[in-house]
Every structure is written in structure tokens, then in C-alpha cells.
Design an enzyme around this catalytic site. Structure first.
Site, PDB file in Angstrom:
ATOM      1  N   ILE A  39      -4.178  10.346  11.568  1.00  0.00           N
ATOM      2  CA  ILE A  39      -3.070  10.847  10.763  1.00  0.00           C
ATOM      3  C   ILE A  39      -3.637  11.538   9.533  1.00  0.00           C
ATOM      4  O   ILE A  39      -4.616  11.047   8.935  1.00  0.00           O
ATOM      5  CB  ILE A  39      -2.133   9.672  10.337  1.00  0.00           C
ATOM      6  CG1 ILE A  39      -1.717   8.831  11.558  1.00  0.00           C
ATOM      7  CG2 ILE A  39      -0.913  10.186   9.576  1.00  0.00           C
ATOM      8  CD1 ILE A  39      -0.967   9.566  12.645  1.00  0.00           C
ATOM      9  N   LYS A  90      -7.823  -4.320  13.199  1.00  0.00           N
ATOM     10  CA  LYS A  90      -6.643  -3.673  13.770  1.00  0.00           C
ATOM     11  C   LYS A  90      -6.295  -4.275  15.134  1.00  0.00           C
ATOM     12  O   LYS A  90      -5.128  -4.300  15.516  1.00  0.00           O
ATOM     13  CB  LYS A  90      -6.845  -2.151  13.833  1.00  0.00           C
ATOM     14  CG  LYS A  90      -6.954  -1.517  12.440  1.00  0.00           C
ATOM     15  CD  LYS A  90      -5.731  -1.797  11.575  1.00  0.00           C
ATOM     16  CE  LYS A  90      -5.768  -1.141  10.212  1.00  0.00           C
ATOM     17  NZ  LYS A  90      -4.568  -1.400   9.403  1.00  0.00           N
ATOM     18  N   SER A 145      -3.907   0.299  14.483  1.00  0.00           N
ATOM     19  CA  SER A 145      -4.563   1.602  14.631  1.00  0.00           C
ATOM     20  C   SER A 145      -4.988   1.803  16.076  1.00  0.00           C
ATOM     21  O   SER A 145      -5.308   0.833  16.781  1.00  0.00           O
ATOM     22  CB  SER A 145      -5.818   1.663  13.751  1.00  0.00           C
ATOM     23  OG  SER A 145      -6.575   2.807  14.087  1.00  0.00           O
ATOM     24  N   GLY A 185       0.832  -1.214   0.000  1.00  0.00           N
ATOM     25  CA  GLY A 185       0.000   0.000   0.000  1.00  0.00           C
ATOM     26  C   GLY A 185       0.859   1.254   0.000  1.00  0.00           C
ATOM     27  O   GLY A 185       0.556   2.225   0.686  1.00  0.00           O
ATOM     28  N   ALA A 186       1.939   1.216  -0.810  1.00  0.00           N
ATOM     29  CA  ALA A 186       2.938   2.296  -0.723  1.00  0.00           C
ATOM     30  C   ALA A 186       2.776   3.356  -1.812  1.00  0.00           C
ATOM     31  O   ALA A 186       3.663   4.183  -1.993  1.00  0.00           O
ATOM     32  CB  ALA A 186       4.347   1.698  -0.765  1.00  0.00           C
ATOM     33  N   TYR A 246     -13.380  -2.456  10.863  1.00  0.00           N
ATOM     34  CA  TYR A 246     -11.991  -1.960  10.798  1.00  0.00           C
ATOM     35  C   TYR A 246     -11.265  -2.187  12.134  1.00  0.00           C
ATOM     36  O   TYR A 246     -10.144  -2.689  12.163  1.00  0.00           O
ATOM     37  CB  TYR A 246     -12.042  -0.476  10.449  1.00  0.00           C
ATOM     38  CG  TYR A 246     -10.701   0.215  10.354  1.00  0.00           C
ATOM     39  CD1 TYR A 246      -9.863   0.025   9.256  1.00  0.00           C
ATOM     40  CD2 TYR A 246     -10.273   1.087  11.364  1.00  0.00           C
ATOM     41  CE1 TYR A 246      -8.643   0.683   9.160  1.00  0.00           C
ATOM     42  CE2 TYR A 246      -9.054   1.754  11.274  1.00  0.00           C
ATOM     43  CZ  TYR A 246      -8.248   1.543  10.169  1.00  0.00           C
ATOM     44  OH  TYR A 246      -7.039   2.197  10.082  1.00  0.00           O
TER      45      TYR A 246
HETATM   46  P1  NAP Z   1      -4.646   5.529   2.413  1.00  0.00           P
HETATM   47  O1  NAP Z   1      -4.125   6.896   2.149  1.00  0.00           O
HETATM   48  O2  NAP Z   1      -6.056   5.204   2.146  1.00  0.00           O
HETATM   49  O3  NAP Z   1      -3.676   4.464   1.703  1.00  0.00           O
HETATM   50  C1  NAP Z   1      -3.939   3.089   1.771  1.00  0.00           C
HETATM   51  C2  NAP Z   1      -3.084   2.413   0.747  1.00  0.00           C
HETATM   52  O4  NAP Z   1      -3.395   0.996   0.778  1.00  0.00           O
HETATM   53  C3  NAP Z   1      -3.362   2.913  -0.664  1.00  0.00           C
HETATM   54  O5  NAP Z   1      -2.150   3.094  -1.345  1.00  0.00           O
HETATM   55  C4  NAP Z   1      -4.199   1.794  -1.255  1.00  0.00           C
HETATM   56  O6  NAP Z   1      -4.032   1.605  -2.648  1.00  0.00           O
HETATM   57  C5  NAP Z   1      -3.605   0.578  -0.555  1.00  0.00           C
HETATM   58  N1  NAP Z   1      -4.493  -0.582  -0.646  1.00  0.00           N
HETATM   59  C6  NAP Z   1      -5.805  -0.651  -0.357  1.00  0.00           C
HETATM   60  N2  NAP Z   1      -6.277  -1.883  -0.598  1.00  0.00           N
HETATM   61  C7  NAP Z   1      -5.234  -2.611  -1.064  1.00  0.00           C
HETATM   62  C8  NAP Z   1      -5.084  -3.940  -1.505  1.00  0.00           C
HETATM   63  N3  NAP Z   1      -6.114  -4.802  -1.518  1.00  0.00           N
HETATM   64  N4  NAP Z   1      -3.859  -4.359  -1.934  1.00  0.00           N
HETATM   65  C9  NAP Z   1      -2.821  -3.506  -1.939  1.00  0.00           C
HETATM   66  N5  NAP Z   1      -2.896  -2.217  -1.524  1.00  0.00           N
HETATM   67  C10 NAP Z   1      -4.094  -1.782  -1.100  1.00  0.00           C
HETATM   68  O7  NAP Z   1      -4.465   5.159   3.949  1.00  0.00           O
HETATM   69  P2  NAP Z   1      -3.344   5.583   5.014  1.00  0.00           P
HETATM   70  O8  NAP Z   1      -3.967   6.566   5.891  1.00  0.00           O
HETATM   71  O9  NAP Z   1      -2.060   5.863   4.357  1.00  0.00           O
HETATM   72  O10 NAP Z   1      -3.277   4.198   5.830  1.00  0.00           O
HETATM   73  C11 NAP Z   1      -2.180   3.312   5.777  1.00  0.00           C
HETATM   74  C12 NAP Z   1      -2.328   2.313   6.909  1.00  0.00           C
HETATM   75  O11 NAP Z   1      -2.356   3.007   8.153  1.00  0.00           O
HETATM   76  C13 NAP Z   1      -3.626   1.506   6.823  1.00  0.00           C
HETATM   77  O12 NAP Z   1      -3.382   0.173   7.242  1.00  0.00           O
HETATM   78  C14 NAP Z   1      -4.517   2.202   7.832  1.00  0.00           C
HETATM   79  O13 NAP Z   1      -5.494   1.350   8.339  1.00  0.00           O
HETATM   80  C15 NAP Z   1      -3.509   2.625   8.883  1.00  0.00           C
HETATM   81  N6  NAP Z   1      -3.950   3.716   9.721  1.00  0.00           N
HETATM   82  C16 NAP Z   1      -4.209   4.945   9.195  1.00  0.00           C
HETATM   83  C17 NAP Z   1      -4.621   5.958  10.042  1.00  0.00           C
HETATM   84  C18 NAP Z   1      -4.929   7.351   9.561  1.00  0.00           C
HETATM   85  O14 NAP Z   1      -5.373   8.157  10.365  1.00  0.00           O
HETATM   86  N7  NAP Z   1      -4.699   7.679   8.314  1.00  0.00           N
HETATM   87  C19 NAP Z   1      -4.774   5.720  11.409  1.00  0.00           C
HETATM   88  C20 NAP Z   1      -4.495   4.465  11.898  1.00  0.00           C
HETATM   89  C21 NAP Z   1      -4.076   3.463  11.044  1.00  0.00           C
HETATM   90  P3  NAP Z   1      -4.777   2.522  -3.762  1.00  0.00           P
HETATM   91  O15 NAP Z   1      -4.250   3.901  -3.598  1.00  0.00           O
HETATM   92  O16 NAP Z   1      -4.297   1.887  -5.022  1.00  0.00           O
HETATM   93  O17 NAP Z   1      -6.216   2.403  -3.469  1.00  0.00           O
END
Ligand code: NAP
Length: 244
Positions: A186, A157, A140, A12-13, A153
């Protein structure tokens, strides 16, 4: 911290936290294999490669076990091994439990938990052979606190914490550490989807008075993969501005 000589696989990078972790690792000298659901843009690749590190990228849906096996094999053939795995890919499908559809439950479990199982399973053998490895799972704060509308979700987590702790006990003697980072709220597209009222309600619960930045998570992940963290395994690093 120095990650020279390491190859890191980050899921998911293509954007958000995963992209920022990749950029941080590149600055620390790690070579990279980055995967995402959609093709990773040239801009992202250029940003990472400007640090002089090698960066492979693949389009990969982590729920597709055959694709996961095939891409991980390609990466190992190309790089000789994977030293660091960051299971970052994750999705939300929010709804109050009474209204939550089975598909919303299943899709979130599939990406956030099954995806971690598939990718880790594909990578662990090479780490065992190397007698070294670092795995970091992105959990999370809501896996600990709970959150209305996120039964699916937050279950995944919390589930990742059991996964992290159990696997750390299985592979510690092989020189592999397994830890989790639990971000708070975040500033990424995941939280930008929240409305103004929801964002204000969250901010009022954060003692440090701001949402976190993706760099705050990347710094914690980098630490857990570094030599400086070599005696840390089976634990969770909370990065949430004090909200939990
Ligand atoms: P984001 O901006 O929505 O990015 C998520 C990434 O995961 C995207 O690049 C997406 O790809 C990819 N993805 C989704 N489904 C996938 C799949 N089936 N196979 C491969 N890649 C996939 O989210 P983020 O905020 O950066 O979150 C990253 C991680 O941190 C997640 O695990 C999230 O649960 C965790 N997290 C985030 C927060 C927050 O506040 N943002 C808080 C706690 C935990 P596409 O772009 O191609 O869709």
C-alpha cells in the site's frame, strides 16, 4: 454502510492507513477516538471533524500497558463505550535473518503483537458488557507469503491471524466479531521507504498492476465493522490486488 451511533478506537491513526480509516469512519458517521505514538496534528483532526463527528485524540504508545489502560478508561468515561476497535499501529525493522539483532526482533513483536494484546484486553470488557463489538486487526500479505528481510514483521502478521481466529471463537457468543484485513503493498511511508528496484519487483507481482491506496484498506475495514458484515467473524479479508 452507516456507522452512526458507534465510537471507534483506531491505533496508529496519525498518518498512513490508520488516518485514512479514521477519515472513512468519520464519513460514515462514527465518532472517533484516535491514538498514536506521537501527538496527532491539528490538520488531521480538522480533516476528520469536518464530517461533523466527535473525535478524541491521545498520544499513546501501544506497548505501554499502563498508558493503554489509562487512555482506554478515559475514552470510555468520555464516550460511554467503544463499539469498534481497529488495531492498526505497526512497525517494520527489516534485516536479513542472519543479521537481525535481538532488538529488531523484540521491538517489532512488542508493537505489532503485544500492542494488539494490550489494547484489545483493555477494550474487550466494555464490548462484552455492551453485548456487541467489532474488532479488526491489520495483518499483512507477508504474514501469508513470507518476505525476505521481514522474519520479525511477517511473524507478527501471521501471529495476528491466530489471535483473530482464537479470540473470535471466545467472544462470538457475546455479539463481538473479530476479523483481520491483510493489505498487500500500500502506498504509505512504510512502502515509500523501499528503493525503486524493490518497488518495481513488487509491482511485477501484482496482477492489478498498481500498489494499493490506503482507501482500499479503509473500505475493507469499514465493511467488516458495518452491519452488512454482522455474520462474518474469524476471517481474513485479503486486499492485495491479487498478488496473493
Ligand atoms: P505508517 O505510515 O508507518 O503508520 C504507522 C502508524 O503506527 C504511525 O502513525 C505510527 O506512529 C504508529 N505507531 C508506530 N508505533 C506505534 C506505537 N508503539 N504505538 C502507537 N502507534 C504506533 O504505516 P502504514 O503503512 O499506515 O501501516 C499501518 C498498518 O498497516 C501497520 O500495521 C502495517 O503493518 C500494516 N500494513 C501496511 C502495509 C503497507 O504496504 N503500507 C502493508 C501491509 C500491512 P508515528 O507516526 O507517531 O510514528
Amino acid at each position: 454502510m452507516n456507522l452512526k451511533g458507534q465510537t471507534a478506537l483506531i491505533t496508529g491513526a496519525g498518518r498512513g492507513i490508520g488516518k485514512t480509516i479514521a477519515a472513512k469512519f468519520a464519513k460514515l458517521g462514527s465518532d472517533l477516538a484516535i491514538v498514536d505514538m506521537n501527538p496527532i496534528s491539528n490538520n488531521v483532526l480538522r480533516e476528520i471533524e469536518q464530517n461533523g463527528t466527535k473525535c478524541l485524540s491521545y498520544q499513546l504508545d501501544v506497548t505501554d500497558v499502563d498508558e493503554v489502560d489509562s487512555v482506554v478508561k478515559k475514552i470510555i468515561d468520555e464516550t460511554g463505550g467503544i463499539h469498534i476497535l481497529v488495531n492498526n499501529a505497526g512497525i517494520t525493522q527489516d534485516n536479513l535473518f542472519m543479521r537481525m539483532k535481538p532488538e529488531q526482533w523484540l521491538q517489532v513483536i512488542d508493537v505489532n503483537l503485544n500492542g494488539v494484546f494490550h489494547v484489545t484486553k483493555a477494550v474487550i470488557r466494555t464490548m462484552v458488557k455492551q453485548h456487541s463489538g467489532r474488532i479488526v486487526n491489520i495483518s499483512s500479505v507477508v504474514g501469508f507469503s513470507g518476505n525476505p528481510g521481514q522474519v520479525n514483521y511477517s511473524s507478527t502478521k501471521s501471529g495476528l491471524i491466530g489471535f483473530t481466529k482464537s479470540l473470535s471463537r471466545e467472544v462470538g457468543t457475546r455479539g463481538i466479531t473479530v476479523n483481520a484485513v491483510a493489505p498487500g503493498f500500500i502506498n504509505t511511508s512504510m512502502t515509500q521507504a523501499l528503493n525503486e528496484n524493490q518497488q518495481q519487483a513488487i509491482l511485477s507481482q501484482i496482477p492489478l498492476g498498481r500498489m494499493g491506496e490506503a482507501e482500499d484498506i479503509a473500505n475493507a475495514v469499514a465493511f467488516l465493522t458495518s452491519d452488512e458484515a454482522s455474520y462474518i467473524t474469524g476471517t481474513v479479508l485479503h486486499v492485495n490486488g491479487g498478488m496473493y
